[in-house]
Design a protein around this motif. Structure first.
Motif, PDB file in Angstrom:
ATOM      1  N   THR A  16       2.850 -14.770 -35.664  1.00 38.98           N
ATOM      2  CA  THR A  16       3.736 -15.923 -35.504  1.00 38.98           C
ATOM      3  C   THR A  16       4.986 -15.752 -36.362  1.00 38.98           C
ATOM      4  OG1 THR A  16       1.823 -17.334 -35.121  1.00 38.98           O
ATOM      5  CG2 THR A  16       3.878 -18.429 -35.677  1.00 38.98           C
ATOM      6  N   TYR A  19       7.204 -13.057 -34.750  1.00 38.02           N
ATOM      7  CA  TYR A  19       7.936 -13.617 -33.614  1.00 38.02           C
ATOM      8  C   TYR A  19       9.107 -14.475 -34.106  1.00 38.02           C
ATOM      9  CZ  TYR A  19       9.107 -16.568 -29.671  1.00 38.02           C
ATOM     10  OH  TYR A  19       9.801 -17.231 -28.698  1.00 38.02           O
ATOM     11  N   GLY A  20       8.886 -15.245 -35.161  1.00 41.53           N
ATOM     12  CA  GLY A  20       9.959 -16.072 -35.698  1.00 41.53           C
ATOM     13  C   GLY A  20      11.109 -15.246 -36.245  1.00 41.53           C
ATOM     14  N   ALA A  23      12.858 -13.637 -32.996  1.00 43.59           N
ATOM     15  CA  ALA A  23      13.394 -14.506 -31.956  1.00 43.59           C
ATOM     16  C   ALA A  23      14.379 -15.557 -32.464  1.00 43.59           C
ATOM     17  CB  ALA A  23      12.252 -15.216 -31.229  1.00 43.59           C
ATOM     18  N   ARG A  24      14.308 -15.919 -33.710  1.00 42.34           N
ATOM     19  CA  ARG A  24      15.156 -16.998 -34.221  1.00 42.34           C
ATOM     20  C   ARG A  24      16.544 -16.494 -34.546  1.00 42.34           C
ATOM     21  NH1 ARG A  24      12.682 -21.325 -32.512  1.00 42.34           N
ATOM     22  NH2 ARG A  24      10.520 -21.340 -33.124  1.00 42.34           N
ATOM     23  N   ARG A  25      17.515 -17.385 -34.416  1.00 44.99           N
ATOM     24  CA  ARG A  25      18.902 -17.058 -34.731  1.00 44.99           C
ATOM     25  C   ARG A  25      19.380 -17.748 -36.002  1.00 44.99           C
ATOM     26  NH1 ARG A  25      21.587 -15.232 -29.725  1.00 44.99           N
ATOM     27  NH2 ARG A  25      19.975 -15.216 -28.163  1.00 44.99           N
ATOM     28  N   ASN A  26      18.669 -18.757 -36.443  1.00 45.40           N
ATOM     29  CA  ASN A  26      19.058 -19.492 -37.636  1.00 45.40           C
ATOM     30  C   ASN A  26      18.473 -18.785 -38.860  1.00 45.40           C
ATOM     31  OD1 ASN A  26      19.723 -21.343 -39.559  1.00 45.40           O
ATOM     32  ND2 ASN A  26      18.867 -23.099 -38.475  1.00 45.40           N
ATOM     33  N   LEU A  29      15.400 -20.479 -40.551  1.00 46.15           N
ATOM     34  CA  LEU A  29      14.142 -20.290 -39.832  1.00 46.15           C
ATOM     35  C   LEU A  29      13.620 -18.865 -39.985  1.00 46.15           C
ATOM     36  CD1 LEU A  29      14.855 -22.354 -36.610  1.00 46.15           C
ATOM     37  CD2 LEU A  29      13.444 -22.968 -38.561  1.00 46.15           C
ATOM     38  N   VAL A  30      14.511 -17.890 -40.113  1.00 51.09           N
ATOM     39  CA  VAL A  30      14.077 -16.517 -40.356  1.00 51.09           C
ATOM     40  C   VAL A  30      13.427 -16.416 -41.731  1.00 51.09           C
ATOM     41  CG1 VAL A  30      14.905 -14.157 -40.694  1.00 51.09           C
ATOM     42  CG2 VAL A  30      15.728 -15.486 -38.767  1.00 51.09           C
ATOM     43  N   SER A  33      10.003 -17.824 -41.537  1.00 50.64           N
ATOM     44  CA  SER A  33       9.092 -16.905 -40.860  1.00 50.64           C
ATOM     45  C   SER A  33       8.654 -15.776 -41.782  1.00 50.64           C
ATOM     46  CB  SER A  33       9.764 -16.329 -39.612  1.00 50.64           C
ATOM     47  OG  SER A  33      10.060 -17.362 -38.698  1.00 50.64           O
ATOM     48  N   ASP A  96      24.154 -19.079 -37.987  1.00 46.99           N
ATOM     49  CA  ASP A  96      23.660 -18.349 -36.832  1.00 46.99           C
ATOM     50  C   ASP A  96      23.807 -16.853 -37.104  1.00 46.99           C
ATOM     51  OD1 ASP A  96      22.768 -17.601 -34.361  1.00 46.99           O
ATOM     52  OD2 ASP A  96      24.564 -18.225 -33.285  1.00 46.99           O
TER      53      ASP A  96
END
Length: 126
Positions: A16, A19-20, A23-26, A29-30, A33, A96
């Motif tokens: 998980t 994937y974060g 897949a994440r752009r922020n 959030l990276v 993850s 971003d």
């Protein structure tokens, strides 16, 4: 409790988090993850420490010590990472990752593309 339960749970947490990251752009959030991935590693360290301590007569609890070390490294990483993200957000106005990478490479997303490499080289040196 069997060793398979925490190992499967940590594998799911790690996947998980992976994937974060992918897949994440922020940027925030990276970072979250990455923390999830580090917590999955901590769960594995403690689970294997408990599993190995049942077999050994003398227990050193090295897995738990490594987990505490990982928690300290994760706290330092998130502190420095958040400071960098906030500084970039203040300077660029966005967190971003794709837009930051494009501006770092010198691509203008809203400007017209001339297609002339000599003009782009002259503009980059000016």
């Amino acid at each position: 409790m069997h060793l398979a339960y925490p190992v499967v749970l940590s594998a799911l947490l790690f996947c998980t988090g992976l994937y974060g990251v992918l897949a994440r752009r922020n940027a925030i959030l990276v970072l979250m993850s990455v923390e999830l991935m580090l917590n999955a590693v901590n769960l594995n360290l403690v689970a294997f420490d408990v599993w190995l301590s049942k077999a050994a007569a003398e227990t050193l609890h090295s897995g738990q010590a490594l987990a505490l070390f990982t928690i300290a490294i994760a706290a330092a990483e998130i502190g420095i990472g958040l400071a960098i993200v906030l500084a970039v957000y203040r300077n660029r106005g966005t967190s971003d990752i794709d837009r930051l990478r494009d501006t770092a490479e010198g691509h203008e997303s809203d400007g017209p593309d001339s297609g002339d490499p000599a003009a782009e080289k002259a503009e980059a040196t000016a």
